[in-house]
Enzyme design. Structure first.
Site, PDB file in Angstrom:
ATOM      1  N   LYS A  22       0.834  -1.204   0.000  1.00 26.79           N
ATOM      2  CA  LYS A  22       0.000   0.000   0.000  1.00 26.79           C
ATOM      3  C   LYS A  22       0.870   1.256   0.000  1.00 26.79           C
ATOM      4  CE  LYS A  22      -2.771   2.634   3.355  1.00 26.79           C
ATOM      5  NZ  LYS A  22      -1.757   3.591   3.826  1.00 26.79           N
ATOM      6  N   ASN A  23       1.865   1.298   0.883  1.00 22.76           N
ATOM      7  CA  ASN A  23       2.663   2.501   1.045  1.00 22.76           C
ATOM      8  C   ASN A  23       3.634   2.750  -0.104  1.00 22.76           C
ATOM      9  OD1 ASN A  23       1.423   3.150   3.470  1.00 22.76           O
ATOM     10  ND2 ASN A  23       2.921   2.039   4.704  1.00 22.76           N
ATOM     11  N   ARG A  92      -4.589  10.004   4.052  1.00 21.36           N
ATOM     12  CA  ARG A  92      -3.460  10.873   4.389  1.00 21.36           C
ATOM     13  C   ARG A  92      -2.476  10.981   3.226  1.00 21.36           C
ATOM     14  NH1 ARG A  92      -2.581  14.890   8.063  1.00 21.36           N
ATOM     15  NH2 ARG A  92      -0.367  15.372   8.039  1.00 21.36           N
ATOM     16  N   CYS A 116      -6.280   8.243   8.836  1.00 21.54           N
ATOM     17  CA  CYS A 116      -6.439   7.815  10.224  1.00 21.54           C
ATOM     18  C   CYS A 116      -5.991   8.914  11.181  1.00 21.54           C
ATOM     19  CB  CYS A 116      -5.607   6.552  10.488  1.00 21.54           C
ATOM     20  SG  CYS A 116      -6.198   5.087   9.633  1.00 21.54           S
ATOM     21  N   ARG A 121       0.211  15.242  12.222  1.00 16.90           N
ATOM     22  CA  ARG A 121       1.137  14.860  11.153  1.00 16.90           C
ATOM     23  C   ARG A 121       1.214  16.040  10.186  1.00 16.90           C
ATOM     24  NH1 ARG A 121      -0.578   8.978   9.064  1.00 16.90           N
ATOM     25  NH2 ARG A 121      -2.681   9.765   9.279  1.00 16.90           N
ATOM     26  N   PRO A 122       1.872  17.108  10.611  1.00 16.73           N
ATOM     27  CA  PRO A 122       1.887  18.322   9.797  1.00 16.73           C
ATOM     28  C   PRO A 122       2.618  18.121   8.481  1.00 16.73           C
ATOM     29  CG  PRO A 122       3.454  18.494  11.613  1.00 16.73           C
ATOM     30  CD  PRO A 122       2.670  17.238  11.843  1.00 16.73           C
ATOM     31  N   ILE A 123       2.226  18.932   7.486  1.00 10.46           N
ATOM     32  CA  ILE A 123       2.884  18.853   6.178  1.00 10.46           C
ATOM     33  C   ILE A 123       3.839  20.030   5.999  1.00 10.46           C
ATOM     34  CG2 ILE A 123       0.982  17.561   5.150  1.00 10.46           C
ATOM     35  CD1 ILE A 123       0.042  20.187   3.871  1.00 10.46           C
ATOM     36  N   ASP A 124       4.274  20.611   7.114  1.00 11.67           N
ATOM     37  CA  ASP A 124       5.182  21.761   7.053  1.00 11.67           C
ATOM     38  C   ASP A 124       6.441  21.461   6.248  1.00 11.67           C
ATOM     39  OD1 ASP A 124       3.277  22.271   8.958  1.00 11.67           O
ATOM     40  OD2 ASP A 124       4.617  23.282  10.346  1.00 11.67           O
ATOM     41  N   ASP A 306       4.120   1.158  11.973  1.00 10.45           N
ATOM     42  CA  ASP A 306       2.958   0.467  11.418  1.00 10.45           C
ATOM     43  C   ASP A 306       2.840  -0.974  11.916  1.00 10.45           C
ATOM     44  OD1 ASP A 306       1.990   2.624  10.061  1.00 10.45           O
ATOM     45  OD2 ASP A 306       2.667   1.987   8.082  1.00 10.45           O
ATOM     46  N   ILE A 328       6.944   7.676  17.044  1.00 13.31           N
ATOM     47  CA  ILE A 328       6.610   8.316  15.773  1.00 13.31           C
ATOM     48  C   ILE A 328       5.326   9.131  15.878  1.00 13.31           C
ATOM     49  CG2 ILE A 328       6.255   7.967  13.311  1.00 13.31           C
ATOM     50  CD1 ILE A 328       9.043   7.177  14.299  1.00 13.31           C
ATOM     51  N   ARG A 398      -8.510  -0.119   4.121  1.00  9.62           N
ATOM     52  CA  ARG A 398      -7.589   0.858   3.546  1.00  9.62           C
ATOM     53  C   ARG A 398      -6.221   0.238   3.267  1.00  9.62           C
ATOM     54  NH1 ARG A 398      -6.121   4.885   7.019  1.00  9.62           N
ATOM     55  NH2 ARG A 398      -5.006   5.678   5.216  1.00  9.62           N
TER      56      ARG A 398
END
Length: 419
Positions: A22-23, A92, A116, A121-124, A306, A328, A398
């Site tokens: 998936k990832n 996500r 989820c 989980r910022p996208i900065d 995970d 994490i 998912r």
């Protein structure tokens, strides 16, 4: 709405192929946007997240088809650069389309991603890196509008944390950028290597994947290709945990031992026997499980976050006290209360969980709190006495292909029913 009815008490056995990752599939699908032609992805898992990614591609003007774990995407003619809010909220990983759309069109409009709820989980880092490459980013009412007035420019980028998503976004944006881009402190996960290999198969010039320093020399154009998605290392760890929690034996086909190298010692400490070949892993858990001292989740090559939940399901039946430290995500123990409903003895404090093994788990009515937590509950139910009703399984879908079929194929008693 659907749920799983799981009757435990049996031992898993036999052999089974591990699904595609998936990832890895999700960033590869985003990368298809850059190719400007037809791309075929084999071993692509049939997951709700994958179907969501295909809907995003279709919304942007790509022609997509999916059959028998094969995705075919033709991105010759894009008709837009905006990803609707409802599609962004589905997962996500949708943020990885930002780098791909910018690389192809020089402009992108999208909202913040969903997925989820595992804590902040910022996208900065994603946005900061893209700004360094010449992207102008404005936000209004939760919508990001990104443009490249002078085109994407290669540069040197140092990540404050080896973020997988940020590394992927930079690689996708840089593949067609002008000049050379160097990512320092890049993520080293196998999925990063898979993305690099895929883009190189499309004509990109990328090196250093897996080393922590990734170098992307921009090219003028990419072309379509045929590519096979790597096997899913987290699905492999999940099947290993299924063997452990039920005291069974499994042979995992299409499983790369190197990808789960950080997980194997934990199962060995539990008392499992593990034997590796090139593309096969055999695990035997006939002996009673023993507790492990401390498991700490870390960026690759450390123990993967995970795999934390599914391994915890096995440790719930291991003799003695085990300790988990989640480094994490802040909110990744949401499955613990549900495991306690099944008789587990687990206490959490901040990022630490102490698991006191019990002799038996018992069937109960539980709800999946997220993707991996849901898988952990399914495994616990397999190793429990009696029947478990597991609801909210949309999260499990998912990341796992028809989990009920997979578990039944190795001796489980699992049914999917409509609520």
């Amino acid at each position: 709405m659907q749920k799983l009815i799981i009757r435990g008490g049996g031992r898993v056995r036999g052999e089974i192929s591990v699904q595609g990752a998936k990832n890895s599939a999700l960033p590869l699908l985003a990368g298809c946007l850059l190719a400007g032609g037809e791309t075929t992805l084999y071993n692509c898992p049939e997951l709700s997240d994958v179907f969501a990614a295909c809907r995003i591609l279709s919304c942007l003007g790509c022609k997509c088809s999916f059959r028998n774990n094969t995705a075919t995407i033709n991105s010759s003619e894009l008709t837009g650069c905006e990803v609707p809010d409802e599609l962004m909220r589905e997962m996500r990983s949708s943020i990885v389309f930002l780098g791909a759309v910018l690389g192809r069109t020089g402009e992108c409009r999208l909202s913040f991603p969903g997925g989820c709820e595992l804590g902040p989980r910022p996208i900065d880092m994603h946005l900061s890196a893209l700004r360094q490459m010449g992207v102008r980013i404005t936000e209004e009412h939760g919508i990001l509008h990104c443009t490249c007035p002078r085109g994407l420019k290669g540069t040197k980028i140092t990540l404050s944390f080896p973020s997988v998503g940020a590394t992927e976004n930079i690689m996708l944006a840089a593949a067609l950028a002008e000049g050379e881009t160097v990512i320092y402190n890049a993520a080293r996960e196998p999925e990063i290597c898979d993305l690099g290999d895929f883009l190189n198969a499309c004509g990109a010039k990328i090196s250093g994947c897996g080393s922590g320093t990734v170098i992307i020399s921009g090219v003028k154009e990419l072309h379509g290709c045929e590519y096979t998605v790597m096997s899913d290392r987290i699905a492999a760890a999940t099947l290993m945990a299924a063997a452990a929690v039920t005291g069974g034996e499994l042979s995992l086909l299409n499983a790369r031992c190197a990808d789960v190298q950080s997980v194997i010692p934990v199962f060995e400490q539990m008392g499992c026997g593990i034997f590796c070949c090139k593309d096969r892993i055999f695990i035997s858990a006939k002996k009673p499980l023993k507790a492990v001292k401390t498991v700490r989740t870390m960026p690759y090559p450390g123990f993967p976050t995970d795999a934390q939940a599914v391994v915890m399901a096995a440790l719930a039946k291991a003799e003695g006290a085990s300790v988990m430290v989640e480094n994490i995500f802040e909110n990744r123990y949401r499955h613990v209360d549900e495991l306690v409903r099944m008789g587990a003895d687990i206490k959490t404090e901040g990022k630490v969980a102490v698991i006191q093994g019990v002799k038996e788990l018992y069937g109960a009515s539980v709800r999946a709190p997220d993707l991996r937590g849901g898988a952990a509950l399914a495994l616990a139910a397999m190793g429990a006495q009696g029947e478990t009703s597991l609801e909210n399984i949309k999260f499990i879908d998912r990341g796992y292909e028809s989990i009920e079929k997979t578990l039944c194929a190795i001796g489980g008693d699992v049914r999917r029913v409509n609520v």
